[in-house]
Design a protein around this motif. Structure first.
Motif, PDB file in Angstrom:
ATOM      1  N   ILE A 126       0.864  -1.179   0.000  1.00  0.00           N
ATOM      2  CA  ILE A 126       0.000   0.000   0.000  1.00  0.00           C
ATOM      3  C   ILE A 126       0.899   1.227   0.000  1.00  0.00           C
ATOM      4  CG2 ILE A 126      -1.727   1.274   1.343  1.00  0.00           C
ATOM      5  CD1 ILE A 126      -2.737  -1.412   2.348  1.00  0.00           C
ATOM      6  N   THR A 129       2.634   7.160   1.376  1.00  0.00           N
ATOM      7  CA  THR A 129       3.636   8.154   1.777  1.00  0.00           C
ATOM      8  C   THR A 129       4.463   8.672   0.594  1.00  0.00           C
ATOM      9  OG1 THR A 129       3.773   7.009   3.878  1.00  0.00           O
ATOM     10  CG2 THR A 129       5.550   8.539   3.388  1.00  0.00           C
ATOM     11  N   SER A 135       2.690  11.968   7.475  1.00  0.00           N
ATOM     12  CA  SER A 135       1.568  12.101   8.430  1.00  0.00           C
ATOM     13  C   SER A 135       0.412  12.846   7.776  1.00  0.00           C
ATOM     14  CB  SER A 135       2.026  12.892   9.657  1.00  0.00           C
ATOM     15  OG  SER A 135       3.128  12.274  10.257  1.00  0.00           O
ATOM     16  N   THR A 367       2.417   7.687  12.851  1.00  0.00           N
ATOM     17  CA  THR A 367       3.265   7.822  14.052  1.00  0.00           C
ATOM     18  C   THR A 367       2.403   7.870  15.323  1.00  0.00           C
ATOM     19  OG1 THR A 367       3.183  10.235  14.021  1.00  0.00           O
ATOM     20  CG2 THR A 367       4.951   9.198  12.735  1.00  0.00           C
ATOM     21  N   GLU A 369       2.315  10.195  17.429  1.00  0.00           N
ATOM     22  CA  GLU A 369       1.709  11.532  17.589  1.00  0.00           C
ATOM     23  C   GLU A 369       0.406  11.629  16.787  1.00  0.00           C
ATOM     24  OE1 GLU A 369       4.996  11.067  16.744  1.00  0.00           O
ATOM     25  OE2 GLU A 369       5.636  11.352  18.816  1.00  0.00           O
TER      26      GLU A 369
HETATM   27  C1  LIG Z   1       9.294   0.554   8.475  1.00  0.00           C
HETATM   28  C2  LIG Z   1       8.320   1.456   7.800  1.00  0.00           C
HETATM   29  C3  LIG Z   1       7.407   0.942   6.900  1.00  0.00           C
HETATM   30  C4  LIG Z   1       6.527   1.796   6.214  1.00  0.00           C
HETATM   31  N1  LIG Z   1       5.675   1.279   5.295  1.00  0.00           N
HETATM   32  C5  LIG Z   1       4.867   2.108   4.601  1.00  0.00           C
HETATM   33  C6  LIG Z   1       4.004   1.588   3.577  1.00  0.00           C
HETATM   34  O1  LIG Z   1       3.971   0.376   3.308  1.00  0.00           O
HETATM   35  N2  LIG Z   1       3.222   2.462   2.890  1.00  0.00           N
HETATM   36  C7  LIG Z   1       3.228   3.795   3.144  1.00  0.00           C
HETATM   37  O2  LIG Z   1       2.493   4.523   2.491  1.00  0.00           O
HETATM   38  N3  LIG Z   1       4.039   4.330   4.101  1.00  0.00           N
HETATM   39  C8  LIG Z   1       4.855   3.523   4.841  1.00  0.00           C
HETATM   40  N4  LIG Z   1       5.689   4.030   5.791  1.00  0.00           N
HETATM   41  C9  LIG Z   1       5.740   5.461   5.977  1.00  0.00           C
HETATM   42  C10 LIG Z   1       5.031   5.937   7.241  1.00  0.00           C
HETATM   43  O3  LIG Z   1       3.634   5.737   7.146  1.00  0.00           O
HETATM   44  C11 LIG Z   1       5.407   7.400   7.449  1.00  0.00           C
HETATM   45  O4  LIG Z   1       6.792   7.458   7.696  1.00  0.00           O
HETATM   46  C12 LIG Z   1       4.645   8.058   8.588  1.00  0.00           C
HETATM   47  O5  LIG Z   1       3.292   8.208   8.271  1.00  0.00           O
HETATM   48  C13 LIG Z   1       5.243   9.419   8.986  1.00  0.00           C
HETATM   49  O6  LIG Z   1       5.413  10.224   7.870  1.00  0.00           O
HETATM   50  P1  LIG Z   1       6.827  10.972   7.641  1.00  0.00           P
HETATM   51  O7  LIG Z   1       7.888   9.936   7.730  1.00  0.00           O
HETATM   52  O8  LIG Z   1       6.725  11.740   6.396  1.00  0.00           O
HETATM   53  O9  LIG Z   1       6.999  11.910   8.879  1.00  0.00           O
HETATM   54  P2  LIG Z   1       6.350  13.381   9.025  1.00  0.00           P
HETATM   55  O10 LIG Z   1       4.914  13.340   8.678  1.00  0.00           O
HETATM   56  O11 LIG Z   1       7.211  14.361   8.329  1.00  0.00           O
HETATM   57  O12 LIG Z   1       6.494  13.584  10.603  1.00  0.00           O
HETATM   58  C14 LIG Z   1       7.742  13.933  11.209  1.00  0.00           C
HETATM   59  C15 LIG Z   1       7.481  14.059  12.695  1.00  0.00           C
HETATM   60  O13 LIG Z   1       6.524  15.096  12.939  1.00  0.00           O
HETATM   61  C16 LIG Z   1       5.444  14.586  13.691  1.00  0.00           C
HETATM   62  N5  LIG Z   1       4.194  15.217  13.278  1.00  0.00           N
HETATM   63  C17 LIG Z   1       3.750  15.445  12.025  1.00  0.00           C
HETATM   64  N6  LIG Z   1       2.546  16.006  12.057  1.00  0.00           N
HETATM   65  C18 LIG Z   1       2.204  16.138  13.361  1.00  0.00           C
HETATM   66  C19 LIG Z   1       1.075  16.645  14.054  1.00  0.00           C
HETATM   67  N7  LIG Z   1       0.015  17.131  13.416  1.00  0.00           N
HETATM   68  N8  LIG Z   1       1.082  16.609  15.407  1.00  0.00           N
HETATM   69  C20 LIG Z   1       2.162  16.093  16.085  1.00  0.00           C
HETATM   70  N9  LIG Z   1       3.244  15.609  15.484  1.00  0.00           N
HETATM   71  C21 LIG Z   1       3.273  15.634  14.148  1.00  0.00           C
HETATM   72  C22 LIG Z   1       5.422  13.095  13.400  1.00  0.00           C
HETATM   73  O14 LIG Z   1       4.752  12.347  14.408  1.00  0.00           O
HETATM   74  C23 LIG Z   1       6.907  12.793  13.318  1.00  0.00           C
HETATM   75  O15 LIG Z   1       7.426  12.586  14.603  1.00  0.00           O
HETATM   76  C24 LIG Z   1       6.556   3.188   6.495  1.00  0.00           C
HETATM   77  C25 LIG Z   1       7.452   3.692   7.438  1.00  0.00           C
HETATM   78  C26 LIG Z   1       8.325   2.859   8.088  1.00  0.00           C
HETATM   79  C27 LIG Z   1       9.295   3.430   9.086  1.00  0.00           C
END
Ligand SMILES: Cc1cc2nc3c(=O)[nH]c(=O)nc-3n(C[C@H](O)[C@H](O)[C@H](O)COP(=O)(O)OP(=O)(O)OC[C@H]3O[C@@H](n4cnc5c(N)ncnc54)[C@H](O)[C@@H]3O)c2cc1C
Length: 384
Positions: A126, A129, A135, A367, A369
Motif C-alpha cells: 500500500i 507516503t 503524516s 506515528t 503523535e
Molecule cells: C518501516 C516502515 C514501513 C513503512 N511502510 C509504509 C508503507 O507500506 N506504505 C506507506 O504509504 N508508508 C509507509 N511508511 C511510511 C510511514 O507511514 C510514514 O513514515 C509516517 O506516516 C510518517 O510520515 P513521515 O515519515 O513523512 O513523517 P512526518 O509526517 O514528516 O512527521 C515527522 C514528525 O513530525 C510529527 N508530526 C507530524 N505532524 C504532526 C502533528 N500534526 N502533530 C504532532 N506531530 C506531528 C510526526 O509524528 C513525526 O514525529 C513506512 C514507514 C516505516 C518506518
C-alpha cells in the motif's frame, strides 16, 4: 460483560500456529531478519497454514468469514510474531490489499490478483507516503491523469513496505487540480508496468520486507484497475488503517512476549553473587511489570478488533492500539536485553533484532503523535 475469549476453533488454530512459530519460525528468525531477501519459503508456509486467506472470499481460496475477520487476524499476527515479527506482518499486508480488492476491485482484478495473494505466490503493498507528505497524507502530490481507457500515474512514493518484492501495489493518487482528501483515488498498479522504477531504502530493521521507494513516470493503469470509487480513495484507506493498527499493536506484543520469555529463562540460569539473577527483585520485578503492561496492551488491541468485528465505532480504539502497544513492546524488549547483560546487545541473540524491527511500528502506519491526534479529537467530541 465483554469477553474476548477465542472460540474453540480459533483456539485450536492458535495452538497450531504457536507450535509453528516456536519450532519453525523462531530458530531462523535472526538469520532471516538480517537479510534483505523476502522470506518466500516462510510466506508459502503461511499460505499452507491458511493464514493468508482469512476473511477473504471463498471463491478465491479464502475462508469466506465476515469481512476481514479482525479478531482471528489479530490473533494470528500476535501468535506468529512470537517466532518472527517480519514474517508475521504478511497476513496484515496481504489481507489489507486483498480485502480492498475484494471490496472495491473490478471482477477482472479480483480474479487475477486475489488468488495469488492467498496462495502466497505474490505479495502486494500500500503506497501512500511521499517525499513531501507522510503524516499529512492528504497532502500527497502523485497525480492520476485521465486518458483513454484508464489513467497515467506520475509521482513518487517513499518508505513503502514490499516496494522491492511486490508484484502489485495499491497506489493512492489524486485527480489533477484536486486538493487535500478530495479527488484521491486508489489504483492497483502492476509493478512491472512501463515507467515504474523502484529503489531500496536501507532501514535499521524490517530488512526482509523490501522497504523502498517507487517512482512513476506517466505509468498507464487501465480503467478496471481502479479500486473503490473514483475520488473516494482516502476514506477507504483510513477505514482499513482502523484494522491494521490494532493488528500491528499485537504484532509488536507477540515479539515482546518472546523476548520476555527468553529473559525469564535466562534469569533462571544465569548466576551472579552466588545465586540465580532471577532471585534478585531487580530482575524479577521488571519481568512482572512488563508482563502486566503487555497483558493490558493486548486487551486494548483485542477490544479494538472486537469492536470492528461487531461493527462498533473503533477508530479511536485502533489509534490507542497503535501508539501504546508498540511502545510497551519496545520497553519490554529493552528490559529483556538488559536482563541478558552483554548478550542482550550481541547480534548473536535475537533481542537486538526484535528491538530494531519493532521500532518501525512507532512510525509505520501512522506515528504515535498522529494516533494521539486521532484519540484527542474523539476525547473532545465526546466531552461536548
Ligand atoms: C518501516 C516502515 C514501513 C513503512 N511502510 C509504509 C508503507 O507500506 N506504505 C506507506 O504509504 N508508508 C509507509 N511508511 C511510511 C510511514 O507511514 C510514514 O513514515 C509516517 O506516516 C510518517 O510520515 P513521515 O515519515 O513523512 O513523517 P512526518 O509526517 O514528516 O512527521 C515527522 C514528525 O513530525 C510529527 N508530526 C507530524 N505532524 C504532526 C502533528 N500534526 N502533530 C504532532 N506531530 C506531528 C510526526 O509524528 C513525526 O514525529 C513506512 C514507514 C516505516 C518506518
Amino acid at each position: 460483560m465483554l469477553s474476548f475469549a477465542l472460540t474453540d476453533e480459533q483456539e485450536a488454530y492458535r495452538v497450531e500456529l504457536a507450535r509453528y512459530a516456536r519450532t519453525k519460525l523462531l530458530p531462523a528468525y535472526r538469520d532471516r531478519a538480517a537479510s534483505t531477501e523476502f522470506p518466500w519459503d516462510a510466506h508459502k508456509e503461511l499460505a499452507a497454514l491458511g493464514v493468508l486467506g482469512i476473511g477473504l472470499p471463498e471463491e478465491f481460496g479464502g475462508t469466506g468469514t465476515s469481512p476481514d475477520d479482525p479478531v482471528t487476524l489479530g490473533m494470528i499476527t500476535e501468535t506468529l510474531a512470537y517466532g518472527d515479527v517480519n514474517v508475521a506482518a504478511a497476513p496484515v499486508q496481504s489481507g489489507l490489499v486483498a480485502a480492498q480488492l475484494g471490496e472495491g476491485g473490478s471482477r477482472a482484478v479480483q480474479e487475477r490478483y486475489i488468488p495469488e495473494l492467498i496462495a502466497g505466490d505474490a505479495v502486494s503493498g500500500i503506497a501512500v507516503t511521499e517525499p513531501g507528505s507522510g503524516s499529512d497524507a492528504a497532502g500527497m502530490r502523485t497525480v492520476a491523469k485521465p486518458v483513454d481507457g484508464g489513467w497515467l500515474l506520475s509521482g513518487e512514493k517513499i518508505a513503502i513496505t514490499h516496494a522491492m518484492c511486490a508484484k502489485t501495489m495499491l497506489i493512492y493518487a489524486r485527480h489533477p487540480g484536486s486538493s487535500r482528501s478530495k479527488g484521491i483515488s486508489c489504483f492497483l498498479l502492476p509493478m512491472a508496468s512501463k515507467g515504474v522504477s523502484v529503489a531500496h531504502m536501507p532501514g535499521m530493521g524490517c530488512l526482509p520486507l523490501g522497504w523502498g521507494s517507487i517512482a512513476m513516470d506517466e505509468v498507464f493503469v487501465p480503467s478496471d484497475h481502479l479500486v473503490g470509487e473514483e475520488g473516494h480513495g482516502f476514506a477507504a484507506a483510513m477505514h482499513h488503517f482502523d484494522f491494521s493498527r490494532s493488528a500491528l499493536g499485537l504484532l509488536c506484543l507477540g515479539a515482546a512476549r518472546a523476548s520476555l520469555d527468553e529473559a525469564a529463562r535466562y534469569a533462571q540460569e544465569r548466576e551472579a553473587f552466588g545465586q540465580k539473577i532471577g532471585e534478585f527483585q531487580g530482575v524479577s520485578f521488571p519481568l512482572a511489570e512488563h508482563t502486566t503492561y503487555l497483558e493490558a496492551a493486548r486487551l486494548l488491541c483485542y477490544r479494538a478488533l472486537w469492536a470492528r468485528q461487531v461493527d462498533e465505532p473503533h477508530t479511536a480504539l485502533a489509534a490507542m492500539s497503535k501508539w501504546w502497544p508498540p511502545q510497551v513492546a519496545l520497553d519490554a524488549i529493552q528490559a529483556a536485553m538488559k536482563i541478558h547483560g552483554n548478550l542482550g546487545y550481541s547480534t548473536e541473540f535475537p533481542l537486538q533484532q526484535r528491538y530494531r524491527d519493532v521500532m518501525a511500528y512507532l512510525v509505520a502506519d501512522g506515528t504515535s503523535e498522529i494516533q494521539k491526534r486521532i484519540i484527542s479529537k474523539d476525547v473532545y467530541r465526546k466531552a461536548q
